[in-house]
Scaffold this active site. Structure first.
Site, short mmCIF file in Angstrom:
data_model
loop_
_atom_site.label_atom_id
_atom_site.label_comp_id
_atom_site.label_asym_id
_atom_site.label_seq_id
_atom_site.Cartn_x
_atom_site.Cartn_y
_atom_site.Cartn_z
N GLU A 1 0.84 -1.21 0.00
CA GLU A 1 0.00 0.00 0.00
C GLU A 1 0.87 1.24 0.00
O GLU A 1 1.84 1.30 0.75
CB GLU A 1 -0.91 0.03 1.24
CG GLU A 1 -1.96 1.14 1.13
CD GLU A 1 -2.86 1.24 2.35
OE1 GLU A 1 -3.99 1.72 2.19
OE2 GLU A 1 -2.44 0.86 3.46
N GLY B 1 3.39 2.29 10.85
CA GLY B 1 3.25 1.61 12.14
C GLY B 1 2.92 0.14 11.91
O GLY B 1 3.47 -0.76 12.54
N ALA B 2 1.98 -0.10 10.99
CA ALA B 2 1.55 -1.47 10.68
C ALA B 2 0.78 -1.43 9.36
O ALA B 2 0.41 -0.37 8.88
CB ALA B 2 0.66 -2.00 11.79
N MET B 3 0.57 -2.61 8.78
CA MET B 3 -0.17 -2.70 7.51
C MET B 3 -1.13 -3.87 7.56
O MET B 3 -0.75 -4.99 7.90
CB MET B 3 0.83 -2.89 6.35
CG MET B 3 0.18 -3.12 5.00
SD MET B 3 -0.83 -1.71 4.48
CE MET B 3 -2.10 -2.53 3.53
N HIS C 1 -6.78 -1.42 15.41
CA HIS C 1 -6.94 -0.65 14.17
C HIS C 1 -6.77 -1.59 12.96
O HIS C 1 -7.61 -1.62 12.06
CB HIS C 1 -5.88 0.46 14.15
CG HIS C 1 -5.85 1.30 12.90
ND1 HIS C 1 -6.35 2.58 12.85
CD2 HIS C 1 -5.38 1.04 11.65
CE1 HIS C 1 -6.19 3.06 11.63
NE2 HIS C 1 -5.60 2.15 10.88
N GLU C 2 -5.68 -2.35 12.96
CA GLU C 2 -5.41 -3.22 11.80
C GLU C 2 -6.46 -4.31 11.64
O GLU C 2 -6.82 -4.68 10.53
CB GLU C 2 -4.01 -3.86 11.91
CG GLU C 2 -2.86 -2.86 12.03
CD GLU C 2 -2.86 -1.77 10.96
OE1 GLU C 2 -3.30 -2.04 9.83
OE2 GLU C 2 -2.44 -0.64 11.27
#
Length: 877
Positions: free
Chosen positions: A143, A282-284, A318-319
């Protein structure tokens, strides 16, 4: 009708020609850890929409070795001509025989790519093994538009397809992808010639290319069966996998919770989360295989404080919200990014509040998400929530506080207005209706309208399609009536009439002694409202609305008194201080009035309110950083006087009895008082530091490690600096190392400043952490000047290290410029960038320049006002 072989312009978006549609990809990849490349083939099943003699798809930094096109079992071309457009990042395959409309075709491409170190596409990440040697793994970050770096593909979110992935690797390595393993066979390696394993994963559901993920490396894992499907946390060697336990258990509980509130089962056969040592974000949320920065997944409660634990919980939730909102239902183009990010941000706060009610996250939301959104959106160079995006290099710039924080604030506002149950019913209808498909913002409003019977779209469109938000000015009249007027709020205090055309539908959230009336709205420029006869009222109860409120100085004083009488909630008190501070900074009120308001809050008992108090004094420090030393000392002395009594009352010993919030409260006041010169606290910090560096790891509690390091550097010298740098080099815990990196810049000695800046380019600090050593430097004038000098002297190297198409360069430009506060400095920044391409970070730069301008105008207005207040209160001779 555009020629099918060129990009089609839909509302000026750069899109691929629509003559074929991908239905299934079989991607086979084999990484080569010696040459840092990978070999690949992809076979794409296509539906042919128009008679075609060419097929265009995305590739970036891939070498294409061969291609074949077949249709109906017949070879159409075994060597199509290949042309590349650098600007569009597309490869076009052209052939003589036409593929007929309505037929099924197959495109097979063989290629090699770079296992790059840019944290984009299929890239390499390195880590230290227990014996000190370096390990390497291959991971992905697709992304927004980097799947095209990993394999040729139709890299647009609306072109969903099914994916089958095969990874070829040494037998001792773990291979992961979005799905579970279907089969494993032994094959002969193209790269080494020896025997390797080929792991083929089961076919995925329909999904967008940006969510495809694969990992190859030496990995350890822990697993739980507390959820319907297996949930695992993976980490490379050198990380204690047991530190993944908190995230593992939380993930299992969160997936079960989301299944219930979204009314749809998690559709994949497993859920993996993996800690990646080099990671730009932070994360995906890759479907079924979420990748994280190490510190956002692994938590060692012995060395990490309460704030780190809350951060990990928030990122994990969130993820996982994205697994439904974003992955199952996906925006049709990047201008809808906010739908993904705003919702996942809202959902993480919502679920965190249910899982950990004692954390009171909706209180901290007011000083966190809401203030971040209001701060960025008060700049002329902000952007609407729904922002038109034309091409790839513009997309990374909108992964910002508008898409995430303002997006979540707008959803918080509508969920309060409709009621959370009705809001979630609308969300369930939206997810069911559009599962495995693509949507636009209007689709969510339609489902919320359907569930609530209210006209959601007309109200919400104003908030998502326009930039900015209003300030509501309150004028009190004789007969218990108040007059409200709304205007566009700009931090630079220079709103032009043409920028003030939008009338926002404002939910007033009117608080009186009888409770809160959520139904009152201001949907015109101005209006009159009746007040209760006892004279008590406050607008924007709990600050769920997206606006600032400007009261008269007399009313502000009354609200300050009402706060003491317990008539205002924690959110009200924190939000009121935030509004007052922002309004003073932009000329709606005098700064002296805000300083008096802050002084009156010395008996405040709540962490969140103190957090906002300290943050508002912080913005004053930042603005006055290049002003007269006596004034700067006066502001520091005021902060110390405000914080020290409370810091001493709470103390800095931490026990089991301290709740999650109390731990953060003690830590914040300890740091705030100590870093503004409280001698008792400085002495305590120095003693802790000496013991800690001598090997007593229990001498500093994790909650105050950053503050203790900061004081050691601010009031120490080279010896302390060397100790902290050595600690960074020898610690194996990411959280500890980050604390050390973030604090180094507090050292003001010119030689130490140079050493801190050298870390940026020495290769010792990973590119993902390049911004961390700059944090401390932003706190003092010499540091801010040194950052700009460092950026200008090393500009070419910085651009090479952090390519403009990736978001880290924009972050660094902001960090190295936005600390300035006067006209001469503004001129230097403008001059430096005047002859440079700002593609990929033009928005970050514009926002920095706006932030400097707002400080300049604040100083012009209130320089004397602040000095007079400091004098009158004994902080200035």
């Amino acid at each position: 009708m555009a020629d099918v072989s060129s990009g089609v312009n839909v509302q000026s978006r750069e899109l691929l020609p629509a003559n074929v549609i991908p239905r299934h990809y079989h991607v086979t990849l084999e990484p080569d850890f010696k040459k840092l490349t990978f070999d690949g083939t992809v076979v794409i099943d296509l539906d042919v929409v128009d008679d075609s003699k060419s097929i265009s798809l995305h590739t970036l930094e891939l070498d294409i070795h061969g291609a074949k096109i077949t249709a109906g079992g017949q070879t159409v071309s075994s060597s199509p001509a290949v042309s590349y457009s650098e600007d569009l990042q597309t490869s076009t395959f052209t052939f003589d025989n036409e593929v007929a409309k309505g037929s099924k075709a197959q495109l097979e491409v063989s290629f090699t790519g770079q296992l790059n170190d840019k944290m984009a596409g299929f890239y390499r990440s390195t880590y230290k093994n227990a014996d000190g040697s370096e390990g390497i793994m291959a991971v992905t970050q697709m992304e927004p538009t980097d799947a095209r770096r990993a394999f040729p593909c139709f890299d647009e979110p609306s072109l969903k397809a099914e994916f089958t992935v095969t990874l070829i690797a040494d037998k001792n390595l773990t291979c992961l992808s979005n799905m579970d393993v279907g089969s494993e066979t032994e094959v002969q390696s193209k790269i080494s010639g020896g025997a390797r394993k080929a792991v083929t994963f089961n076919k995925s559901p329909l999904m967008s290319t940006y969510l495809v993920a694969f990992v190859v490396g030496e990995l350890n894992y822990i697993e739980t069966n507390d959820f319907r499907v297996p949930v695992r946390v993976y980490a490379p060697p050198g990380q204690d996998i047991e530190h993944g336990r908190f995230s593992l258990d939380l993930a299992a509980k969160t997936l079960a919770f989301y299944e219930k509130i979204f009314g749809i089962d998690f559709p994949l056969p497993k859920m993996d989360q993996i800690a990646v040592p080099d990671f730009a974000q932070g994360a995906m949320e890759n479907w079924g295989l979420v990748t994280y920065r190490v510190v956002d997944l692994l938590l060692d409660e012995k060395v990490s404080g309460a704030a780190s634990k809350e951060r990990v919980a928030e990122v994990v939730q969130h993820e996982l919200a994205h697994q439904w909102f974003g992955n199952l239902v996906t925006m049709d183009w990047w201008d809808g990014l906010w739908l993904n990010e705003g919702f996942a941000t809202w959902a993480s706060w919502y679920s965190c509040n249910i899982f950990y009610p004692e954390w009171k996250v909706w209180e901290s939301y007011v000083t966190d998400s809401l203030q971040r959104a209001l701060a960025l959106d008060s700049l002329r160079s902000s952007h609407p929530i729904e922002v038109p995006v034309k091409k790839a290099d513009e997309i990374n710039q909108i992964f910002d506080a508008i898409s995430y924080e303002k997006g979540s604030c707008v959803l918080r506002m509508i969920s309060t207005y409709l009621g959370e149950d009705v809001f979630l019913e609308g969300v369930r209808r939206y997810l069911k209706k559009h599962a495995y498909g693509n949507t636009q913002t209007g689709d969510l409003w339609a489902s919320l309208a359907d569930a609530s019977g209210k006209n959601v779209e007309d109200v919400m469109q104003v908030w998502t399609k326009h930039i900015g938000y209003p300030v509501i000015t309150v004028t009190e009249k004789e007969d218990n009536t108040i007059h409200l007027k709304q205007n566009r709020f700009l931090r630079t205090a220079d709103t032009k009439p043409e920028e003030d055309q939008v009338i926002y539908p404002v939910f007033l959230g009117l608080r009186t002694k009888d409770g809160v009336d959520e139904a009152v709205t201001l949907a015109s420029r101005e209006g009159d409202y009746k007040m209760p006869s006892d004279g008590f009222f406050k607008l924007n109860a709990n600050h769920t609305g997206l606006y600032r409120t400007s009261y008269s100085p007399e009313r502000l004083e009354k609200l300050g008194a009402a706060a003491k009488q317990g008539l205002l909630s924690v959110e009200d008190r924190a939000g009121m201080i935030a509004d007052a501070g922002a309004l003073a900074a932009s000329g709606y009120q005098k700064t002296s009035g805000v300083l008096s308001l802050l002084k009156g809050f010395s008996t405040e008992t709540e962490f969140v309110v103190w957090n906002e108090l300290i943050s508002r004094i912080g913005s004053l420090h930042a603005t006055f950083m290049f002003e007269d030393q006596a004034v700067r000392d006066g502001i520091e002395a005021f902060q110390r006087d405000l914080c020290s009594p409370k810091a001493h009352e709470l103390g800095w010993e931490f026990t089991e009895k301290d709740g999650h919030i109390q731990q953060q409260f003690k830590a914040m006041l300890f740091g705030s008082a100590g870093l503004t010169g409280d001698q008792t606290i400085i002495a305590a910090a120095k003693e802790m530091f000496t013991k800690y560096m001598a090997g007593d790891k229990s001498a500093i509690h994790p909650n105050i490690r950053g503050s203790v390091f900061g004081m050691a550097l601010k009031y120490g010298g080279k010896e302390e600096y060397d100790a902290i740098l050595n600690f960074y080099r020898t610690s194996t815990n990411s959280d500890e190392r980050n604390t050390a990196l973030r604090s180094l810049g507090r050292a003001k000695d010119p030689e130490l400043i140079m050493r801190t800046l050298q870390l940026l380019f020495s290769g010792e600090v990973k590119d993902q952490d390049i911004y961390m050593p700059t944090a401390g430097l932003r706190g003092h004038a010499n540091g801010v000047e040194a950052l700009f000098a460092c950026m200008t002297e090393n500009w070419d190297e910085l651009v090479k290290k952090l390519p403009p198409a990736l978001s880290l360069l924009g972050t660094m430009v902001t960090i190295c410029t936005s600390g300035f506060a006067n006209q001469e400095q503004l001129g230097r920044v403008e001059k430096f960038f005047a002859d440079k391409s700002t593609a990929g970070f033009d928005q970050s730069l514009a926002q920095s320049l706006d932030a400097i301008r707002s400080k300049i105008s604040w100083l012009e207005r209130d320089r004397t006002d602040v000095a007079d207040w400091l004098k009158a209160n004994g902080y200035l001779q």
